[in-house]
Design an enzyme around this catalytic site. Structure first.
Site, PDB file in Angstrom:
ATOM      1  N   ASN A 209       1.954   0.187   5.418  1.00 21.91           N
ATOM      2  CA  ASN A 209       2.391  -0.238   4.093  1.00 21.91           C
ATOM      3  C   ASN A 209       3.367  -1.394   4.270  1.00 21.91           C
ATOM      4  O   ASN A 209       4.421  -1.219   4.882  1.00 21.91           O
ATOM      5  CB  ASN A 209       3.083   0.926   3.365  1.00 21.91           C
ATOM      6  N   GLY A 210       3.015  -2.571   3.767  1.00 20.21           N
ATOM      7  CA  GLY A 210       3.939  -3.688   3.862  1.00 20.21           C
ATOM      8  C   GLY A 210       3.245  -4.979   4.198  1.00 20.21           C
ATOM      9  O   GLY A 210       2.031  -5.141   3.990  1.00 20.21           O
ATOM     10  N   GLU A 211       4.018  -5.912   4.716  1.00 15.16           N
ATOM     11  CA  GLU A 211       3.504  -7.213   5.132  1.00 15.16           C
ATOM     12  C   GLU A 211       4.189  -7.637   6.433  1.00 15.16           C
ATOM     13  O   GLU A 211       5.419  -7.540   6.540  1.00 15.16           O
ATOM     14  CB  GLU A 211       3.763  -8.282   4.068  1.00 15.16           C
TER      15      GLU A 211
ATOM     16  N   SER B 120      11.502 -12.475  -5.021  1.00 10.61           N
ATOM     17  CA  SER B 120      12.759 -12.194  -5.714  1.00 10.61           C
ATOM     18  C   SER B 120      13.946 -12.708  -4.905  1.00 10.61           C
ATOM     19  O   SER B 120      13.808 -13.079  -3.742  1.00 10.61           O
ATOM     20  CB  SER B 120      12.911 -10.687  -5.943  1.00 10.61           C
TER      21      SER B 120
ATOM     22  N   ARG C 132      -4.790   1.290  -0.669  1.00  6.82           N
ATOM     23  CA  ARG C 132      -4.692  -0.139  -0.418  1.00  6.82           C
ATOM     24  C   ARG C 132      -4.550  -0.961  -1.700  1.00  6.82           C
ATOM     25  O   ARG C 132      -5.304  -0.783  -2.654  1.00  6.82           O
ATOM     26  CB  ARG C 132      -5.926  -0.637   0.341  1.00  6.82           C
ATOM     27  N   LEU C 133      -3.563  -1.863  -1.670  1.00  6.71           N
ATOM     28  CA  LEU C 133      -3.464  -2.959  -2.619  1.00  6.71           C
ATOM     29  C   LEU C 133      -3.787  -4.216  -1.824  1.00  6.71           C
ATOM     30  O   LEU C 133      -3.026  -4.620  -0.949  1.00  6.71           O
ATOM     31  CB  LEU C 133      -2.063  -3.054  -3.223  1.00  6.71           C
TER      32      LEU C 133
ATOM     33  N   ILE D 296      13.207 -11.370 -18.103  1.00  6.22           N
ATOM     34  CA  ILE D 296      13.239 -10.340 -19.133  1.00  6.22           C
ATOM     35  C   ILE D 296      14.627 -10.310 -19.736  1.00  6.22           C
ATOM     36  O   ILE D 296      15.619 -10.646 -19.072  1.00  6.22           O
ATOM     37  CB  ILE D 296      12.834  -8.974 -18.536  1.00  6.22           C
TER      38      ILE D 296
ATOM     39  N   CYS E 113       0.826  -1.188   0.000  1.00  9.18           N
ATOM     40  CA  CYS E 113       0.000   0.000   0.000  1.00  9.18           C
ATOM     41  C   CYS E 113       0.870   1.252   0.000  1.00  9.18           C
ATOM     42  O   CYS E 113       2.084   1.187  -0.165  1.00  9.18           O
ATOM     43  CB  CYS E 113      -0.901   0.000   1.239  1.00  9.18           C
TER      44      CYS E 113
ATOM     45  N   ASP F 130      -3.108  -8.516   8.757  1.00 11.36           N
ATOM     46  CA  ASP F 130      -1.877  -8.299   9.515  1.00 11.36           C
ATOM     47  C   ASP F 130      -1.817  -6.880  10.071  1.00 11.36           C
ATOM     48  O   ASP F 130      -1.099  -6.610  11.036  1.00 11.36           O
ATOM     49  CB  ASP F 130      -0.640  -8.602   8.665  1.00 11.36           C
TER      50      ASP F 130
END
Length: 653
Positions: free
Chosen positions: A88-90, A376, A63-64, A304, A2, A113
């Site tokens: 913002n985050g996890e 990643s 929010r995402l 890529i 977010c 969370d």
């Protein structure tokens, strides 16, 4: 994933209005396209006239949706509405923390969370961050104390800018959001320009604009009674090394396998589709392999490439995907990716010239069409001595034992006149850079190797007026301070620690956060789980690096997930063929940008020095591609942020 924004102000200072907060949130809508919310403290505009509040606050959120899609709307509060959070985050261990908090008597209304943070703060105060395993930036407003807490994760995976004024503090996930507040002055910080030309990024806490700062990684900031205090709450334990015995190494191998596997498992918690970036290098192959081992169906992987062979890793990614059994997707990047340079500049907020931002943005765009979360391999090179430059550090450490006259002879400028290839990565170029730095201290020698413009070349480029305005400022202090954190380890380990503290958060993680979030993609990095980082930090250098090769213990721990050809391949990196593009397709862009009156009239650089650099590059006498790209990005930053040449997406609707 977010975006957050907000502010705190005293009774006698200018408040942050609802319309201004909504403009701030609109500027970062790409970070959270699914929803938004705002909160103004109960005292704001509603205070008792006989006992008015001394401070008021506003929190905003974009929010995402990743976890608890139907709940978890922010800003979110505790049961009685006295503590609010915008996050913002996890928090990857939120389920485990939730169980502990319920056992301690806390009542939850959502499965998100985010709500864990509220109750952690109730239980532990500002040290609630110690309990969290994740990537985050959050703001907690404590109504009863009239206290704002800002916090950033240990490695700096999520960004936070702030501006402290008289009686007011403004903050946001991105600088552009704060600039939406009316009356904010835009004055370029000239020391930041010197830092930028040195590192290709602007290190924390400095910002490109005077009066703004970035919260450093592993830091909490408390704003209370018009005073701001910033405190560091964690550092990697490089000063607590493991004894280098065979038994300890065997135990560390097993622990590394277990800890990284658990980090991947936690990062696969999601209520939306997820996949992995796969370059075909050791790091991303391990992460994709662990994901596949934990998944019941093929994992989506994404890579890529470029039409210039020496920059194209797609064949390795294909091989890794086939070996692991993933569902693989690959894409091609060409110079047309720079047709929207203003978009790239606008998203990065500050001058930023790591050219791998170009493919990272392109990779994020195509990945987002299929998944919402991508894992990643970021962080592995710094933690396990994977960069080529660590070979030079090791070799130079041996050369430091040479007598001083011998080192002085080797560092003489005459060796720089020997003709070599002009390619940036050629053996001759690397040898020249190595030899030229031998006469310097190990710390400044490393800075010379990793820097874009060294001290001499910067000073040769600057106008006299600009040089005088720096007033003796030393951009190398940022690196020196990081080296000073761990004086008692071997120099190779100290150098990897420096990269963890500087290059990783300021360059790599900033690049990935912005590139992914501009396409509303969440990027997760299992190597940056702080348990993995702490284990790697304590390992002896010889476990990671031996016989000129890094990542030795990492390869051994996960050899079953890595094809043998990838185990033995040389690291390519995620660069782009800027040198080729500037001599061909992008030559008009480069010349129009750097030799324009707009650029020269800024008074930073000598016109003759710029023209010489361009001519040397175009004639093939020298590869100045990274320096030229650095300057092109700086000039376009001025045009986008100071002159309003913003991309269409930046225009309010």
């Amino acid at each position: 994933m977010c975006g957050i924004a907000g502010g705190v102000w005293s009774a006698n200072s200018e408040p942050l209005s609802r319309s201004q907060l909504e403009k701030m949130l609109h500027a970062i809508r790409h970070r959270g396209p699914d929803d938004y919310g705002v909160y103004f403290s109960a005292s704001e505009g509603n205070g008792n006239e006989n006992d008015p509040p001394s401070a008021s606050a506003a929190l905003g959120h974009r929010r995402l949706s990743i976890i608890d899609l139907s709940g978890g709307r922010q800003p979110l509060s505790n049961e009685d509405g006295t503590i609010w959070v915008s996050f913002n985050g996890e928090i990857y261990n939120y389920r485990e923390l939730r169980k502990e908090l319920i056992h301690q008597g806390h009542v939850f209304r959502t499965d998100s969370d985010t709500e864990v943070i509220v109750h952690l703060y109730e239980e532990y105060g500002v040290r609630c961050v110690d309990k969290m395993r994740g990537m985050f930036v959050f703001a907690v407003w404590d109504e009863s104390r009239e206290r704002l807490l800002l916090a950033r994760d240990r490695l700096g995976q999520k960004p936070l800018f702030y501006r402290q004024e008289s009686g007011r503090l403004l903050f946001a996930s991105e600088l552009k959001a704060i600039l939406e507040v009316s009356g904010i002055p835009l004055q370029v910080n000239r020391q930041a320009i010197d830092l930028y030309l040195t590192y290709q990024y602007i290190p924390h806490p400095t910002s490109i604009l005077s009066g703004f700062q970035k919260l450093p990684p592993a830091s909490i900031a408390v704003y209370e009674r018009n005073e701001l205090t910033v405190e560091r709450y964690w550092k990697p334990p490089y000063d607590d090394p493991i004894e280098a015995t065979p038994a300890a190494r065997s135990e560390a191998l097993a622990e590394l396998r277990e800890t990284l596997t658990e980090a991947v498992r936690l990062r696969m918690r999601s209520d939306v589709p997820l996949g992995a970036f796969l370059s075909g290098g050791i790091d991303s192959t391990i992460i994709a392999g662990l994901m596949q081992s934990l998944s019941e169906k093929p994992v989506h992987t994404f890579s890529i490439g470029f039409p210039v062979h020496e920059y194209d890793e797609r064949a390795y990614a294909r091989e890794a995907a086939k070996f692991l059994g993933t569902e693989h997707h690959e894409f091609l990047v060409d110079p047309s990716a720079l047709e929207t340079l203003s978009t790239l500049i606008w998203h990065y907020d500050e001058p930023f010239s790591d050219s791998s931002a170009i493919p990272t943005m392109a990779l994020s765009e195509v990945t987002r069409k299929i998944v919402t979360v991508a894992l990643s391999g970021d962080g592995s090179d710094e933690l396990f001595a994977g960069y080529h430059r660590y070979r030079a550090v090791d070799l130079a450490g041996k050369a430091d034992w040479l007598p001083r006259p011998v080192k002085a002879a080797l560092a003489a400028k005459i060796w720089q006149k020997i003709p070599t290839s002009t390619r940036q990565r050629s053996l001759g170029r690397r040898a020249k850079r190595f030899i030229a730095a031998l006469g310097q201290s190990p710390e400044r020698r490393y800075l010379r190797w990793i820097g874009i413009f060294d001290e001499d070349s910067r000073h040769n480029l600057y106008t006299r007026e600009f040089q005088e305005s720096l007033d003796g400022f030393d951009s190398g202090d940022f690196i020196d301070d990081a080296y000073a954190e761990y004086p008692n380890r071997d120099f190779l380990t100290r150098t990897t620690a420096v990269d963890v503290l500087t290059y990783l958060p300021c360059d790599i993680l900033s690049k990935v956060d912005i590139a992914s979030m501009c396409h509303s993609l969440e990027a997760r990095s299992p190597f940056l789980d702080h348990h993995v980082v702490e284990l790697a930090a304590r390992m002896p250098a010889e476990w990671k690096y031996s016989n000129g090769k890094g990542k030795q213990i990492l390869i051994e721990a996960f050899s079953d997930l890595i094809p043998e050809s990838i185990q033995n391949r040389s690291k390519m990196g995620f660069g782009v063929p800027i040198d080729h593009w500037f001599r061909n397709e992008l030559k008009p862009l480069m010349k129009e940008t750097l030799l324009s009156d707009r650029c020269l009239d800024r008074g930073y650089f000598r016109p003759d020095a710029l023209k010489l650099m361009i001519d040397e590059h175009l004639n093939g006498r020298w590869d100045h591609s990274y320096r030229l790209w650095n300057l092109v990005c700086l000039e376009h930053w001025h045009r986008v942020f100071l002159e309003g040449a913003r991309p269409e997406e930046a225009v309010p609707v």
